[in-house]
Design a protein around this motif. Sequence first.
Motif, mmCIF file in Angstrom:
data_model
loop_
_atom_site.group_PDB
_atom_site.id
_atom_site.type_symbol
_atom_site.label_atom_id
_atom_site.label_comp_id
_atom_site.label_asym_id
_atom_site.label_seq_id
_atom_site.Cartn_x
_atom_site.Cartn_y
_atom_site.Cartn_z
ATOM 1 N N VAL A 223 1.095 -1.176 -0.316
ATOM 2 C CA VAL A 223 0.311 -0.155 -0.043
ATOM 3 C C VAL A 223 0.724 1.519 -0.106
ATOM 4 O O VAL A 223 0.876 2.107 -0.215
ATOM 5 C CB VAL A 223 -0.493 -0.181 1.432
ATOM 6 C CG1 VAL A 223 -1.666 1.252 1.361
ATOM 7 C CG2 VAL A 223 -1.716 -0.948 1.603
ATOM 8 N N ALA A 224 1.520 1.073 0.932
ATOM 9 C CA ALA A 224 2.590 2.406 0.693
ATOM 10 C C ALA A 224 3.963 2.525 -0.106
ATOM 11 O O ALA A 224 4.166 3.779 -0.692
ATOM 12 C CB ALA A 224 3.683 2.177 2.292
ATOM 13 N N GLY A 225 3.823 1.656 -1.013
ATOM 14 C CA GLY A 225 4.942 1.925 -2.444
ATOM 15 C C GLY A 225 4.113 2.101 -3.356
ATOM 16 O O GLY A 225 4.652 2.947 -4.448
ATOM 17 N N LEU A 226 2.443 2.239 -3.495
ATOM 18 C CA LEU A 226 1.483 2.973 -4.539
ATOM 19 C C LEU A 226 1.907 4.997 -4.147
ATOM 20 O O LEU A 226 2.697 4.861 -4.846
ATOM 21 C CB LEU A 226 0.048 2.697 -4.056
ATOM 22 C CG LEU A 226 -0.656 3.210 -4.651
ATOM 23 C CD1 LEU A 226 -0.116 2.529 -6.220
ATOM 24 C CD2 LEU A 226 -2.306 2.880 -5.548
ATOM 25 N N VAL A 227 2.384 4.493 -4.009
ATOM 26 C CA VAL A 227 2.056 6.010 -3.779
ATOM 27 C C VAL A 227 1.803 6.455 -1.886
ATOM 28 O O VAL A 227 1.461 5.930 -1.268
ATOM 29 C CB VAL A 227 1.182 6.739 -4.645
ATOM 30 C CG1 VAL A 227 0.603 7.473 -5.582
ATOM 31 C CG2 VAL A 227 -0.730 5.789 -3.389
#
Length: 237
Positions: A223-227
């Motif tokens: 989730v954090a890697g998405l944006v």
Amino acid sequence: MTTWKSKAVHPLWTGPVPVPGGSRQSPINIRARDSVYDPRLKPLQVAYDAASCMFVWNTGYLCQVEFDSATEGSGISGGPLENHYRLKQFHFHWGAVNEWGSEHTVDDHVYPAELHLVHWNAVKYQSYQEAVTGENGLAVIGVFLKLGAPHRALQRVVDALPDIRHKDSRAALGPFDPCRLLPACRDYWTYAGSLTTPPLAESVTWIIQRQPIEVAPSQVTCVAGLVGDVPLVRQFP
């Protein structure tokens, strides 16, 4: 005493950002021992229509799941709320590292991430847009995420993320019941606060779940890697 935290301005926010000069700005640091038990507060009534889930999308700074907010009966009532509030969307807040991501804190403890389920007062207002800045316009359920075992329901969202890598991209999620993202124990703290993103309107009744849900570190990574104080009360004795 409940204490206020400074509000950071997200670098991807666009347009004029109102100065948070009110006395009910969110998020806050919840002082558990100083919260007041209110025996008049009843359990929150939660009932969602899984078929009203429309899509998950990349807003540019949030992973957000949208629902058809015209669906009657899909939302929350009871607890601190005088009216029924329809579900509009849910999204996540996270940090650069898994140890620091929640917006609210409890006794200065920060969780890796925080889930917000956003609802609007469909009795008092004609639309979500009108409710955003209206008195008692919104009700947001906040759920803390802690690291542990994989969360089965959250994985449904995680599996869709590769399809929304770019800003404004969307992907169908299919029927999804957000109740599956709520903790088994529904005890909560509640207070009158504000949006934590522009327009920072003090229109929100916050309902913060006392018990976090457990998620895998890899799920948070994907989730954090998405944006002035307002009364903080609790539903549990």
